[in-house]
Design a protein around this motif. Structure first.
Motif, PDB file in Angstrom:
ATOM      1  N   MET A   1       0.754  -1.231   0.052  1.00  0.00           N
ATOM      2  CA  MET A   1      -0.081   0.006  -0.045  1.00  0.00           C
ATOM      3  C   MET A   1       0.956   1.386  -0.034  1.00  0.00           C
ATOM      4  SD  MET A   1      -3.016  -0.267  -0.309  1.00  0.00           S
ATOM      5  CE  MET A   1      -3.865   1.231   0.428  1.00  0.00           C
ATOM      6  N   LEU A   4       0.787   3.205  -3.211  1.00  0.00           N
ATOM      7  CA  LEU A   4      -0.521   3.759  -3.471  1.00  0.00           C
ATOM      8  C   LEU A   4      -0.225   5.492  -3.391  1.00  0.00           C
ATOM      9  CD1 LEU A   4      -3.252   1.533  -2.172  1.00  0.00           C
ATOM     10  CD2 LEU A   4      -2.454   1.713  -4.536  1.00  0.00           C
ATOM     11  N   VAL A  26      -5.046   4.633   4.507  1.00  0.00           N
ATOM     12  CA  VAL A  26      -4.706   3.123   4.103  1.00  0.00           C
ATOM     13  C   VAL A  26      -5.332   2.176   5.110  1.00  0.00           C
ATOM     14  CG1 VAL A  26      -2.822   1.295   3.809  1.00  0.00           C
ATOM     15  CG2 VAL A  26      -2.517   3.840   2.960  1.00  0.00           C
ATOM     16  N   LEU A  29      -9.097   1.720   4.371  1.00  0.00           N
ATOM     17  CA  LEU A  29      -9.270   0.753   3.172  1.00  0.00           C
ATOM     18  C   LEU A  29      -9.199  -0.723   3.855  1.00  0.00           C
ATOM     19  CD1 LEU A  29      -9.845   0.619   0.152  1.00  0.00           C
ATOM     20  CD2 LEU A  29      -7.415   0.638  -0.232  1.00  0.00           C
ATOM     21  N   GLU A 126      -7.300  -7.179   0.159  1.00  0.00           N
ATOM     22  CA  GLU A 126      -8.620  -6.237   0.031  1.00  0.00           C
ATOM     23  C   GLU A 126      -9.661  -6.704   1.236  1.00  0.00           C
ATOM     24  OE1 GLU A 126      -8.486  -3.563  -1.722  1.00  0.00           O
ATOM     25  OE2 GLU A 126      -6.600  -4.038  -2.898  1.00  0.00           O
ATOM     26  N   VAL A 444     -10.046   3.539  -3.021  1.00  0.00           N
ATOM     27  CA  VAL A 444      -8.963   4.209  -2.503  1.00  0.00           C
ATOM     28  C   VAL A 444      -9.518   5.698  -2.404  1.00  0.00           C
ATOM     29  CG1 VAL A 444      -6.441   5.004  -2.230  1.00  0.00           C
ATOM     30  CG2 VAL A 444      -7.219   2.496  -2.993  1.00  0.00           C
ATOM     31  N   ASP A 448      -9.887   8.365   1.116  1.00  0.00           N
ATOM     32  CA  ASP A 448      -9.292   9.532   1.360  1.00  0.00           C
ATOM     33  C   ASP A 448      -9.951  10.832   1.362  1.00  0.00           C
ATOM     34  OD1 ASP A 448      -6.391  10.461   2.053  1.00  0.00           O
ATOM     35  OD2 ASP A 448      -6.721  11.361   0.260  1.00  0.00           O
TER      36      ASP A 448
END
Length: 472
Positions: A1, A4, A26, A29, A126, A444, A448
């Protein structure tokens, strides 16, 4: 992650800078509740010959925008199983997803530690993938919450093996409710003068920072984003503006005086903290919010999600001012083989020719701005509009706005864990259109962006620094 990234666009520099996603995003998620250790507690399961059991944490009920820990115990070690998730929306539309996993040596499966194998709706580690990868059984349907007082019921089945079609031997079942209103949040229908909407108030005496929430061209009265915001300390007014009760039936013209009434309602409410309020708008709701911030008093902070700085779709009136809608050229519409339209290029450039009359004079606004942008928005060129808004504000000596660009995110950037809608019916176009986005990157972005929006409003609407911080 760690690899990302989201893009933070600096309009004054004219370039994009890659930065890592915040650790909190993160963690969200990946389904980890910040500040507490999830408990593994069984909620509901059916027993087969292996006596497998599905566990959820939190137990029984959680907010839709909160992470959910999912695990299974009592399975045969080292075998492959399929987890199938499903829920029905308020109209009975069925959404499903599935993923393939390998059980560990102790007979347990923990989605926070076990990556999904190839062959399902997603792969990789995930933990919330079964939610954000949900897809409708019928094409061109978008998951929308119409009745926020009744939770979605998420159902989970553990199937033996994997394949296409999915295996039929069910090892265990579980169910969990995903709600929208935390205990103590008050829902108040608003019929004040011409204003039609719903006000959500957090528990307690207040006063609370106030927000007006406006959606796009779908009309009606979507309440789910405003009520979710109320769970985190905001007084949120979900505002209808057409296609609802005695409001206009279509999108021919709007009068800003209606929205001014809504602002005044919030400013006068005893539980709304002054001296100003915030605005949150998506798509068409975004340019309405910019118009409100540009012409009306009492607006302190404005957030748009994939909006424009030009008036679109309907003529806007305010006192003796008329702003025509931005022109469009349907010849620039593109069709794919499935008959789905790509409309990203059909709007004219509001910086050229007579279409300049559609520009909203954002330079008149006194408050602060945050622009949330999906880099793969196929409804229109959201990043272009955000950059031009920043240029105009700074050219007139106003504060530089925040612009957050998300690569791989499409048009419908919703609260966390709503599945991405790649295409659906567009009311004005009259046919299915592509909204854009890649499911994992879009997921994602939603986590955020939800944090960024709350932090922005807390910063500009709270009297004391750090007051009423988000519980996310």
């Amino acid at each position: 992650m760690a690899s990302l990234a989201r893009l933070l666009f600096s309009s004054s520099l004219g370039r994009c800078q890659h930065t890592s996603l915040p650790a909190s995003a993160v963690a969200l998620l990946f389904g980890r509740c910040l500040g507490r250790r999830p408990q593994s507690v069984s909620f509901c399961a059916s027993v087969s010959r292996m006596e497998a059991r599905v566990n959820f944490s939190p137990v029984g009920w959680s907010l839709f925008d909160e992470p959910l820990a999912i695990s299974v115990e009592g399975l045969r070690p080292q075998v492959e199983v399929t987890l199938r998730a499903s829920l029905q929306d308020d109209t009975g539309e069925l959404f499903e997803s599935h993923a393939v996993y390998k059980v560990d040596s102790s007979g347990q499966l923990d989605l926070s530690r076990s990556p999904a194998l190839e062959g399902g709706s997603f792969s990789g580690l995930e933990p919330m993938g079964l939610l954000w990868s949900l897809k409708p059984h019928r094409p061109f349907r978008r998951l929308v919450k119409r009745n926020v007082e009744h939770p979605f019921r998420l159902e989970l089945e553990v199937l033996e093996g994997h394949g296409d079609p999915l295996p039929g031997n069910v090892l265990a079942k579980g169910a969990h409710e995903r709600g929208f209103v935390r205990d103590g949040v008050e829902r108040i229908p608003v019929r004040e003068g011409r204003v039609r909407g719903t006000l959500f108030l957090p528990p307690g005496d207040g006063p609370f920072p106030g927000i007006i929430d406006i959606y796009g061209t779908g009309g009606g009265l979507p309440e789910y984003r405003a009520c979710l915001m109320a769970n985190y300390g905001f007084a949120g007014l979900a505002l209808a503006y057409y296609g609802y009760e005695d409001l206009p039936k279509d999108m021919k013209e709007f009068h800003l005086e209606y929205f001014e009434e809504a602002v005044n309602y919030m400013l006068k409410h005893p539980k709304v903290k002054g001296p100003g309020i915030g605005l949150l708008g998506h798509s068409k709701g975004g340019d309405l919010c910019i118009s409100m911030a540009s012409f009306l008093k009492g607006i302190t902070a404005t957030v748009t999600i994939n909006g424009t700085i030009a008036n679109v779709a309907a003529t806007l009136h305010y006192k003796d001012i008329t702003i025509p809608p931005l022109g469009a050229n349907l010849k620039r519409l593109k069709m794919d083989k499935s008959g789905t339209a790509d409309i990203v290029d059909i709007l004219n450039n509001p910086l050229e020719g007579p279409d300049r009359q559609s520009l909203i004079p954002i330079e008149k606004a006194e408050g602060c701005f945050l622009f949330i942008v999906g880099k793969d928005d196929h409804n229109w060129k959201s990043e272009f509009f955000a950059v031009e808004a920043s240029n105009r504000l700074q050219a007139h000596g106003k504060e530089k706005p925040e612009i957050i660009c998300y690569p791989g995110a499409g048009h419908y950037i919703e609260p966390p864990y709503f599945p991405m809608c790649p295409a659906s019916m567009h009311l004005l176009v009259g046919k299915p259109v592509i909204w854009g986005g890649e499911p994992r990157a879009h997921a994602v972005a939603q986590v955020d962006a939800w944090q960024q929006i709350q932090a922005f409003f807390h910063k500009h609407l709270s009297r004391k620094q750090g007051e009423g911080q988000s519980k996310l």
